[in-house]
Design an enzyme around this catalytic site. Structure first.
Site, PDB file in Angstrom:
ATOM      1  N   GLU A 110    -110.848  58.442  -4.389  1.00  0.00           N
ATOM      2  CA  GLU A 110    -111.593  57.350  -4.333  1.00  0.00           C
ATOM      3  C   GLU A 110    -111.886  57.021  -3.080  1.00  0.00           C
ATOM      4  O   GLU A 110    -113.397  56.856  -2.765  1.00  0.00           O
ATOM      5  CB  GLU A 110    -110.912  56.005  -4.781  1.00  0.00           C
ATOM      6  CG  GLU A 110    -111.670  54.650  -4.874  1.00  0.00           C
ATOM      7  CD  GLU A 110    -110.808  53.733  -5.331  1.00  0.00           C
ATOM      8  OE1 GLU A 110    -111.388  52.336  -5.336  1.00  0.00           O
ATOM      9  OE2 GLU A 110    -109.643  53.844  -5.754  1.00  0.00           O
ATOM     10  N   GLU A 152    -101.584  47.556  -6.514  1.00  0.00           N
ATOM     11  CA  GLU A 152    -102.490  47.166  -7.795  1.00  0.00           C
ATOM     12  C   GLU A 152    -102.715  48.416  -8.831  1.00  0.00           C
ATOM     13  O   GLU A 152    -102.649  48.226 -10.093  1.00  0.00           O
ATOM     14  CB  GLU A 152    -103.673  46.596  -7.138  1.00  0.00           C
ATOM     15  CG  GLU A 152    -104.889  46.524  -8.217  1.00  0.00           C
ATOM     16  CD  GLU A 152    -106.329  47.110  -7.962  1.00  0.00           C
ATOM     17  OE1 GLU A 152    -106.687  47.762  -8.907  1.00  0.00           O
ATOM     18  OE2 GLU A 152    -106.689  46.881  -6.934  1.00  0.00           O
ATOM     19  N   HIS A 153    -102.889  49.670  -8.284  1.00  0.00           N
ATOM     20  CA  HIS A 153    -103.084  50.744  -9.296  1.00  0.00           C
ATOM     21  C   HIS A 153    -101.957  51.077  -9.901  1.00  0.00           C
ATOM     22  O   HIS A 153    -101.990  51.409 -11.427  1.00  0.00           O
ATOM     23  CB  HIS A 153    -103.315  52.013  -8.423  1.00  0.00           C
ATOM     24  CG  HIS A 153    -105.180  52.065  -8.332  1.00  0.00           C
ATOM     25  ND1 HIS A 153    -105.732  53.268  -8.590  1.00  0.00           N
ATOM     26  CD2 HIS A 153    -105.840  51.183  -7.546  1.00  0.00           C
ATOM     27  CE1 HIS A 153    -107.007  53.125  -8.412  1.00  0.00           C
ATOM     28  NE2 HIS A 153    -107.171  51.753  -7.766  1.00  0.00           N
ATOM     29  N   HIS A 169    -103.699  48.076  -2.542  1.00  0.00           N
ATOM     30  CA  HIS A 169    -104.346  48.797  -3.376  1.00  0.00           C
ATOM     31  C   HIS A 169    -103.633  49.830  -4.303  1.00  0.00           C
ATOM     32  O   HIS A 169    -103.822  49.722  -5.501  1.00  0.00           O
ATOM     33  CB  HIS A 169    -105.755  49.506  -2.652  1.00  0.00           C
ATOM     34  CG  HIS A 169    -106.626  50.031  -3.610  1.00  0.00           C
ATOM     35  ND1 HIS A 169    -106.855  51.406  -3.625  1.00  0.00           N
ATOM     36  CD2 HIS A 169    -107.458  49.706  -4.390  1.00  0.00           C
ATOM     37  CE1 HIS A 169    -107.621  51.721  -4.510  1.00  0.00           C
ATOM     38  NE2 HIS A 169    -108.103  50.591  -5.137  1.00  0.00           N
TER      39      HIS A 169
END
Length: 421
Positions: free
Chosen positions: A127, A50-51, A47
């Site tokens: 998040e 991806e960011h 993740h």
């Protein structure tokens, strides 16, 4: 058929579906690697990677990436799941070349600038905090972990604050090199796209991608059990499930029909019984998540503390009853819902590109719509009953619940009824 497929020298598949009535194109790179590919010290790195894709390359700053794509009216996005990571853009047909150039740039030449990395780590920690403060999200993370304990497939996609803060740019580069391999990558586009031109662009811009296959993943092992988390909330969030099946399993479509019959819409058994007739919740639904070698079948609802026992027993009653009494009318209605969803994907360039890429990654081929419709049509009452009975008898149920302590034990007591079947 308008679908065209080419395989580059490094194993990357390029697949297109030209939709001549459209002026825009949806284009993306799908990678057959996700949270499940993470090693013990890499929880959350998929993740984070991806960011970081949008935080600059050796040729473009983060701002330039955004400005270039928006200058032509396009948009860019990405997503990480358990088994896949996706990077996609939507642009005018004339700007497909720019789209593939930007997507290839962020995957082959990421800068991983230290200041950007630290900022993005903090964003993801926020998040994670948002999920912890959102019980109807958190209950699903706990559910996955309880179903597959001690395995990457059971860990949350976001990671933990500690693991995310510990990642270095070298770790990101090593993970990228280990998992982003040609044979498990697909460039897919639908809409106003020219196949040969896209193949030429992709071959030039993705030639650095290694042609070797990424490491094999260990077989998932379902565990099950109960996880109750006491929180001072207005409701108890209950998630009850069973081991599902792989998307390659012959009973996959029957299980999908079962999920629709139980909780796929306003006419479903759970909606009519638990919400409409009993008024025990605002939202209730069933789902079936499928992976390459396993799956999870579940039912979610939120309810008042005093209604947990009745709701939990009602859900279990419906699961057990459907396994014995599902009707021809219910099966036909569920199949119609599934076929509309399938055919609707053909009307959206984004959904169509996603469908094609996932079929290549999951099955190694494009599955004609007619073949999928035929498989759905082949599901009958006996098949749905058999699938339901198989789920019930497959192993221990999984229960996760979050809410006031007094509302948790009734759910745990109710789920015992599934353990004896």
């Amino acid at each position: 058929m308008s679908v065209k497929i080419s395989v580059l020298d490094n194993g990357v598949t390029v697949i297109t579906d030209e939709m001549s009535h459209l002026g825009t194109a949806s284009l993306g790179i799908w990678v057959g690697a996700g949270a499940r590919d993470e090693q013990e010290d890499e929880h959350g790195i998929s993740h984070l990677l991806e960011h970081m894709a949008f935080k600059g390359t050796r040729r473009r700053s983060a701002r330039r990436i955004a400005e270039e794509i928006e200058q032509v009216g396009g948009d860019i996005n990405a997503a990480t799941s358990v088994e896949q990571t996706t990077y996609n853009v939507r642009v005018l047909g004339e700007d497909v070349g720019l789209g593939i150039d930007i997507l290839a740039d962020i995957l082959t030449e990421p800068a991983f600038a230290p200041d950007e990395l630290e900022r993005e780590k903090n964003v993801i920690v926020q998040e994670i905090g948002a999920v912890m403060d959102t019980p109807d999200d958190l209950v699903f993370d706990l559910f996955q972990e309880q179903a597959f304990p001690g395995q990457s497939v059971g860990r949350s996609i976001l990671g933990t604050p500690d693991t995310v803060r510990a990642f270095s740019r070298d770790q990101l580069g090593a993970y990228l090199g280990r998992t982003y391999r040609g044979p498990r990558m697909v460039v897919a586009a639908a809409g106003a796209v020219e196949h040969d031109r896209l193949v030429e662009e992709a071959a030039q811009r993705l030639k650095i991608i290694a042609p070797v296959t990424k490491p094999e993943l260990p077989q998932a092992t379902y565990g099950g059990g109960t996880h109750l988390l006491a929180r001072d909330l207005e409701q108890v969030h209950v998630l009850l499930g069973l081991e599902g099946c792989s998307f390659k399993d012959p009973e996959y479509h029957a299980v999908q029909v079962l999920a629709n019959v139980l909780g796929g819409g306003m006419s479903s058994r759970l909606f009519q019984d638990v919400r409409e007739d009993r008024g025990l919740c605002y939202s209730i639904y069933a789902f079936h998540w499928s992976y390459q070698d396993t799956g999870l079948f579940g039912v979610y609802a939120g309810t008042d503390t005093g209604d947990v026992e009745e709701l939990s027993n009602a859900v279990i009653d419906q699961i057990l009853d459907t396994a014995e009494t599902v009707t021809e009318l219910e099966v036909a209605r569920a199949k119609a819902q599934m076929k509309v969803g399938l055919l609707a994907a053909l009307e959206s360039s984004g959904a169509r590109a996603d469908q094609l890429a996932r079929q290549i990654l999951g099955f190694g081929r494009v599955i004609p719509v007619e073949e999928i419709v035929a498989r759905v049509d082949a599901v009958d009452v006996a098949g749905v009953r058999r699938a339901a009975q198989g789920l019930i008898g497959r192993g221990r149920p999984t229960l996760t619940a979050i809410g006031p302590g007094g509302g948790l034990e009734p759910a745990a007591r109710a789920v015992e009824r599934l353990k004896v079947h």
